[in-house]
Design a protein around this motif. Structure first.
Motif: not given
Length: 322
Positions: A75-76, A79, A116-117, A120, A130, A132
């Motif tokens: 995911p990171s 994002t 999970k992705v 995101a 978003i 974070v």
């Protein structure tokens, strides 16, 4: 016809010039752009899905990022993440934006990444922001996710859940063009290889697009047309209204997002056609793109050889306009 309308039609023609034989796809791209929604492009490899998105970005003054979805994506990676700057820095952490922070984001082969992705993208697509590390980061004013997926190759893929499919305003099927179109494609690519890709001379400003969206909001929808849209959506939830034999054909009907998508896209289509009001033909022109990813057919329907598009055709035939 206003100057803004002329500029939008010129944008459409420029994209069509580089995407031969896919006029319907290009028109759907423009409608999604006017309706401020995200879109899903589905088709076999080599049918210019990515090229269409790149052409759109080159013809609009905008930033563009492509994310190639793979099973090992995190995911990171999409994002962005908080980066540690060290103890001597005034701020210990700094947010490093990911590729999703662009005006146009191509999510290539979105069904190749795990849940999970895919999830995101949900907040960005729905809320245009978003979160974070507990901090909220807004998307640009012009923000659009254009996702692609291959309908045939299923090995190593993660089908999009219904909840995420519903976030896409429209779902476009990209199909093969005619033999004549393929001949023109071959000649176009050959000329590009000889001359190199020429830079686009004209680009439409974001302000023009925002003005066009304001004009779309003022397109009139008569009460009879509003009720027609509601009847169409209702028939996906209660198919027995069409005919008792269809009672068990739908496992999941269209959500209220389907109603809103049909309204937005009908108004965008009417505006693009130069009208100040929506007609039944506008609704019929966009209904397949708006609903094909929101309906889930039952086993009974599949055993009859029906596709979602076939059932939408039945709805259009059975539901009266007035």
């Amino acid at each position: 016809m206003t100057q803004i309308h002329e500029e939008m039609k010129a944008l459409q023609k420029r994209i069509e010039a580089s995407i031969i034989g896919q006029e319907t796809v290009v028109k759907s791209l423009i409608i999604a752009l006017l309706a401020d929604g995200n879109l899903l492009l589905e088709g076999l490899p080599g049918l210019a899905k990515t090229r269409a998105v790149k052409s759109l970005s080159k013809n609009i003054a905008s930033s563009y990022n492509r994310v190639q979805f793979t099973p090992d994506l995190l995911p990171s990676d999409i994002t962005g993440a908080e980066v540690y700057l060290g103890e001597n820095s005034e701020e210990r952490f700094k947010f490093e934006p990911g590729p999703i922070f662009a005006n146009l984001v191509l999510a290539d082969e979105i069904n190749r990444a795990p849940a999970k992705v895919q999830a995101a993208l949900l907040e960005a697509m729905e809320e245009k922001q978003i979160t974070v590390a507990g901090k909220t980061h807004p998307m640009p004013e012009l923000f659009m996710v254009l996702a692609t997926q291959n309908p045939v190759e299923q090995e190593g893929t993660y089908p999009l859940p219904e909840a995420q499919m519903d976030r896409f305003l429209i779902h476009i099927l990209v199909e093969y063009g005619s033999d004549e179109d393929e001949l023109e494609i071959m000649r176009l690519v050959r000329n590009e290889q000889k001359q190199g890709l020429s830079s686009v001379q004209e680009t439409m400003s974001q302000e023009t697009l925002f003005s066009a969206r304001e004009e779309v909001k003022n397109i009139h929808v008569a009460e009879d047309l509003e009720k027609y849209i509601i009847r169409l959506i209702s028939s996906t939830r209660k198919p027995e209204q069409l005919d008792p034999k269809y009672a068990s054909f739908i496992a999941v009907g269209a959500s209220p997002r389907g109603t809103l998508a049909l309204d937005k896209c009908s108004r965008s289509h009417a505006w693009l056609e130069g009208r100040d009001h929506v007609t039944p033909d506008d609704v019929k022109a966009v209904i397949h793109n708006c609903l094909r990813h929101r309906l889930v057919l039952s086993y009974e329907a599949s055993s009859e050889g029906l596709s979602v598009d076939d059932f939408i055709d039945i709805i259009l035939e059975k539901v009266p306009v007035l």
